[in-house]
Design an enzyme around this catalytic site. Structure first.
Site, mmCIF file in Angstrom:
data_model
loop_
_atom_site.group_PDB
_atom_site.id
_atom_site.type_symbol
_atom_site.label_atom_id
_atom_site.label_comp_id
_atom_site.label_asym_id
_atom_site.label_seq_id
_atom_site.Cartn_x
_atom_site.Cartn_y
_atom_site.Cartn_z
ATOM 1 N N LYS A 1 -9.622 8.125 2.238
ATOM 2 C CA LYS A 1 -10.131 6.755 2.202
ATOM 3 C C LYS A 1 -11.538 6.663 2.779
ATOM 4 C CE LYS A 1 -5.682 4.264 2.271
ATOM 5 N NZ LYS A 1 -4.736 5.392 2.299
ATOM 6 N N GLU B 1 -0.399 5.963 13.296
ATOM 7 C CA GLU B 1 -0.123 7.116 12.440
ATOM 8 C C GLU B 1 -0.520 8.419 13.133
ATOM 9 O OE1 GLU B 1 -0.687 8.556 7.815
ATOM 10 O OE2 GLU B 1 -2.175 7.191 8.671
ATOM 11 N N HIS C 1 -2.381 8.318 5.547
ATOM 12 C CA HIS C 1 -2.706 6.980 5.068
ATOM 13 C C HIS C 1 -4.088 6.582 5.581
ATOM 14 C CE1 HIS C 1 -1.855 3.158 3.254
ATOM 15 N NE2 HIS C 1 -1.952 2.503 4.398
ATOM 16 N N PHE D 1 1.696 -3.393 3.974
ATOM 17 C CA PHE D 1 2.085 -4.704 4.469
ATOM 18 C C PHE D 1 3.573 -4.930 4.177
ATOM 19 C CE2 PHE D 1 -2.308 -7.016 4.146
ATOM 20 C CZ PHE D 1 -2.766 -6.249 5.200
ATOM 21 N N CYS E 1 0.812 -1.219 0.000
ATOM 22 C CA CYS E 1 0.000 0.000 0.000
ATOM 23 C C CYS E 1 0.845 1.268 0.000
ATOM 24 C CB CYS E 1 -0.951 -0.014 1.187
ATOM 25 S SG CYS E 1 -2.033 -1.469 1.172
ATOM 26 N N HIS F 1 -10.036 1.976 0.373
ATOM 27 C CA HIS F 1 -8.597 1.698 0.331
ATOM 28 C C HIS F 1 -8.255 1.012 -0.986
ATOM 29 C CE1 HIS F 1 -4.597 0.871 1.320
ATOM 30 N NE2 HIS F 1 -4.733 0.290 2.491
#
Length: 415
Positions: A339, A321, A310, A403, A170, A344
């Site tokens: 998002k 975050e 993010h 990831f 991502c 996402h």
């Protein structure tokens, strides 16, 4: 055009002269900006998934590959490549470039992707199991290989410079933009088509993400499922889409009279080295990436006006975050996670969000975070919710986490 001078290298800026967006918010830049600033979620119940427990997604509406690419051209591409080609054509048109009139050997392509052509792979695997090997398409391999999206775009636009794919999960889209900037800075390319794409809304992928506990379980209220930074968040909503940016050296863009949406001034990346799927709860990896990007831009934390975070709407990501942003930037920047509106988009999200960040800089407007009704008390930052907020934006940041512990940060400025 030509190699940059030493002075340019000292504080290098890559001008964003073109934008292309094909996302759940619409096909086109205006459609996207209108939807993300409205704060209305694109999530819906996804009937083609056949009643999976996590059957809420954000799909690109009204995407007709035959009409947009031509029927003969479209049939040999997986959807993730189709989205990228359309977004690339949009971006080039926005930048005022005609591929028939450029030196293709000086044009590069860098795209981000994580899962490749999963729709084609699953479809052909089903054909193999149900009808035997003679029914498997000879195009199966080039349709699902991750690298082929850069190859397809390069062929479509006649780009004969470096062509590559970032597969940093991502963080892939953000990494692609950072890599593109490096190609310009080195003098290898004069123009780079950079971005990210993903279209993996398949039964296998959604079942696997659901089994991991990554997806929201709000199947009874799809429009409220994606809730970045909200105290009631319970997972992300999977989406598809593509975002493409045309990057040039700022001096070259000015010399040809191009419109500059924003300038990519800094890029940083770092690894968590913590866990295959969970972010480091300390946020140290994304912090290192952000601090590196600011240093690369020659700016400090107090210079940042806006952050497109993010913000996946997962419990672990948003907490880590949010704490990191407060620690590094304080509570002055206006923060959003788009998002909440488009879901996402996995390997595409960093590029799509970089485009949204450029638009925020250009319009002096921060889109709201959809479905933010009660800010998580652990997140002590100014997250914009409810309605867009107008403000001077000279310096903005876009962060991406993936990831494998991949982290990327981009710094964009108005000039």
């Amino acid at each position: 055009m030509g190699a940059p001078t030493g002075g340019e290298k000292a504080s290098f800026g890559a001008a964003i002269t073109g934008l292309g967006l094909v996302t759940p918010a619409g096909i086109g830049v205006k459609e996207n900006w209108d939807r993300v600033t409205s704060g209305r979620s694109c999530a819906t119940a996804d009937e083609p998934l056949g009643g999976l427990p996590a059957g809420v997604t954000c799909r690109v509406p009204g995407f007709d590959a035959d009409a947009l690419l031509g029927g003969f051209s479209a049939w040999g591409f997986d959807r993730f490549a189709q989205l990228a080609i359309v977004a690339s054509r949009q971006a080039l048109a926005d930048a005022g470039w005609d591929p028939a009139r450029w030196d293709g050997t000086r044009v590069g392509v860098v795209l981000g992707n994580s899962l490749g052509g999963m729709q084609s792979l699953e479809r052909q695997h089903t054909a193999l199991l149900e009808r035997g090997p003679r029914k498997v398409s000879p195009l199966t391999i080039p349709m699902f290989m991750v690298n082929m999206v850069a190859g397809h775009v390069a062929i479509d636009i006649g780009a004969k410079g470096p062509s590559e794919v970032s597969a940093a999960a991502c963080a892939a889209g953000g990494t692609a933009v950072g890599t593109a900037r490096a190609l310009l800075r080195s003098g290898v390319c004069d123009v780079v088509v950079a971005g990210g794409t993903e279209s993996a809304l398949t039964p296998l992928v959604l079942a696997a993400l659901g089994k991991m506990g990554a997806l929201s379980g709000r199947t009874d209220e799809p429009g409220r499922a994606s809730r970045p930074f909200d105290a009631g968040r319970d997972g992300f909503v999977a989406a598809e889409g593509a975002g493409v940016l045309v990057l040039e050296r700022t001096a070259d863009a000015r010399a040809r009279g191009a419109r500059v949406h924003a300038v990519v001034r800094g890029y940083g990346s770092a690894s968590d080295a913590h866990h295959p799927t969970a972010p480091d709860p300390s946020g140290q990896g994304i912090e290192r990436a952000l601090r590196a990007a600011l240093a690369d831009a020659g700016l400090g934390p107090s210079d940042v006006d806006h952050v497109n975070a993010h913000g996946t709407a997962t419990v672990l990501n948003d907490a880590a975050e949010g704490r990191m942003l407060r620690r590094v930037l304080g509570d002055r920047p206006l923060v959003t996670s788009t998002k909440g509106v488009i879901g996402h988009t996995l390997g595409a999200c960093g590029a799509i969000e970089a485009a949204y960040t450029a638009l925020a800089v250009a319009h002096h407007c921060v889109p709201p975070t959809a479905n933010l009704t009660r800010l998580d008390p652990e997140v002590e930052i100014d997250v914009v919710g409810g309605a867009p907020r107008s403000a001077p934006i000279d310096v903005a940041v876009s962060t991406s986490m993936g990831f494998g512990g991949h982290n990327a940060a981009l710094v964009l400025t108005a000039s």
